[in-house]
Design an enzyme around this catalytic site. Structure first.
Site, PDB file in Angstrom:
ATOM      1  N   TYR A 142       0.819  -1.208   0.000  1.00 25.15           N
ATOM      2  CA  TYR A 142       0.000   0.000   0.000  1.00 25.15           C
ATOM      3  C   TYR A 142       0.860   1.268   0.000  1.00 25.15           C
ATOM      4  CZ  TYR A 142      -3.968  -3.054   1.127  1.00 25.15           C
ATOM      5  OH  TYR A 142      -4.930  -4.031   1.103  1.00 25.15           O
ATOM      6  N   ASP A 223      -3.227 -18.055   2.098  1.00 28.49           N
ATOM      7  CA  ASP A 223      -4.365 -18.770   1.493  1.00 28.49           C
ATOM      8  C   ASP A 223      -4.901 -19.819   2.461  1.00 28.49           C
ATOM      9  OD1 ASP A 223      -1.852 -19.857   1.106  1.00 28.49           O
ATOM     10  OD2 ASP A 223      -2.306 -20.773  -0.829  1.00 28.49           O
TER      11      ASP A 223
END
Ligand code: NAD
Length: 356
Positions: A142, A223
């Site tokens: 970010y 994940d």
């Protein structure tokens, strides 16, 4: 003890839920002999209206000079057409930057009284969900280099995921410290099978772990973590992870708790100063109607007592009072179900204080 608290109540329902939070804090202060001095400052849309900017220097100065900052919520329709850097939400980013807050704490706690609102099967959450996601807030993709370039596949865009040892070390240390204050179990989430940045991340986390032999550390790929959160949510204690993975996993975990009106959060830096705020926004659709749920903000106040002031017992008192009120069937509109007792913002605050 005496504490100086900067209060940025903000816009929409911000001031309403903050009022109840302050009343609850004062009640706890009275019970335990602490005094809280509040300095009210403007941030968000109300600051734009008064000063033409969302985060006036005075607000930053007062926050910096305080022991802690409480924030309600900012934003609203009237400011929606302003350009990005002039919008109310800039106050949040600006304050986090000015105060050096790099660790975001988002607890996901499922109150048994609200178990019906959890989208998971009852048997999966029967042992109670109580997870703390510790997300790195100021680094990674970010904030890394970003841009566009022409390639033979057409225009391409990139956002660089970059973490330094120091950045990882300080967030890992926060994660371990918080695990020490809770169940002494830390799960590090990364993607070290694919990402170089995750390989550095994991090696630093392992090194920091040597200073916390009492904490059980395990590692999950992101994940897998997203699957395990749904399959065995009750087995997690503290999760530490990067900015982008934490953004996603904290939202996933929060959905187990029933309503956005129940979710507190904290942003911490190196010292004890922190900023405490509900996860929800300013909810302009229900502002001024005495129907907003003040519990997220009240639980943010409890987090402030615990993480900035070290007042664990006082914080627990607030959490227990909230649990009692929920167990007795009191609900604001957002968490209401048939057969329960519907109450407004002020009444919910009053009931919590009564249970203290
Ligand atoms: P929101 O969180 O304000 O509201 C989403 C929905 O949840 C609405 O239906 C609202 O009525 C409900 N809700 C939120 N908090 C509630 C509470 N305490 N009790 C009961 N119901 C509640 O999100 P939004 O509608 O997307 O955004 C509204 C404004 O808030 C926008 O200007 C947005 O930019 C801003 N915002 C601010 C923050 C912040 O200050 N941290 C966070 C998110 C959004």
């Amino acid at each position: 003890m005496n504490f100086k608290i900067a209060v940025v109540a903000g816009d929409g329902i911000g001031p309403e839920v903050m009022e109840e939070n302050i009343k609850v804090l004062n009640a706890v202060g009275e019970k335990y002999g602490h005094s809280f001095e509040y300095n009210y400052v403007l941030g968000g849309g109300c600051a734009i209206d008064k000063y033409g900017e969302p985060l006036p220097q005075e607000t930053i100065d007062v926050c910096k000079a305080s022991d802690s900052v409480l924030l309600g919520a900012v934003g609203g329709w009237q400011w929606d057409t302003l350009p990005g850097d002039k919008r109310p939400e800039r106050a949040l980013l600006g304050l986090r930057g000015a105060l050096g807050l790099y660790a975001n704490l988002r607890p996901a706690t499922l109150h048994q009284a609200l178990a019906g609102a959890c989208p998971l099967k009852p048997e999966l959450v029967a042992d109670g969900v109580d997870i703390m996601v510790v997300r790195e807030l100021t680094g990674g993709m970010y904030f890394g280099e970003k841009g566009r370039k022409q390639t033979d596949m057409g225009e391409a865009a990139y956002d660089v995921e970059i973490y330094s040892e120091k950045e990882v070390e300080r967030i890992a240390r926060r994660g371990f410290e918080i695990a020490m204050q809770r169940g002494k179990h830390l799960t590090n989430v990364d993607k070290q099978n694919v990402l170089e940045s995750s390989r550095l991340w994991r090696s630093v986390v392992n090194k920091v772990a040597e200073d916390y032999p009492e904490v059980t550390l395990d590692h999950l790929y992101v994940d897998n973590a997203s699957m395990q959160l749904i399959m065995r949510p009750t087995t997690f204690d503290v999760i530490v992870t990067s900015n982008i993975f934490g953004d996603i996993l904290s939202d996933e975990a929060s959905q187990m708790t029933g309503s956005i009106g129940m979710l507190p959060s904290a942003s911490l830096g190196d010292g004890s100063l922190g900023m405490y705020e509900p996860v929800h926004g300013s909810a302009p659709d229900i502002a001024g109607k005495d129907i907003a749920n003040p519990i997220a903000t009240i639980l943010s106040g409890a987090m402030m007592l615990k993480y900035s002031f070290g007042l664990d017992k006082e914080a627990k008192d607030i959490e227990d009072a909230v649990t009692k009120v929920l167990n007795e069937g009191y609900r604001t509109a957002d968490i209401y179900s048939e057969g329960m007792k519907k109450v407004g913002t002020k009444e919910m605050g009053r009931l919590i204080i009564e249970r203290l």
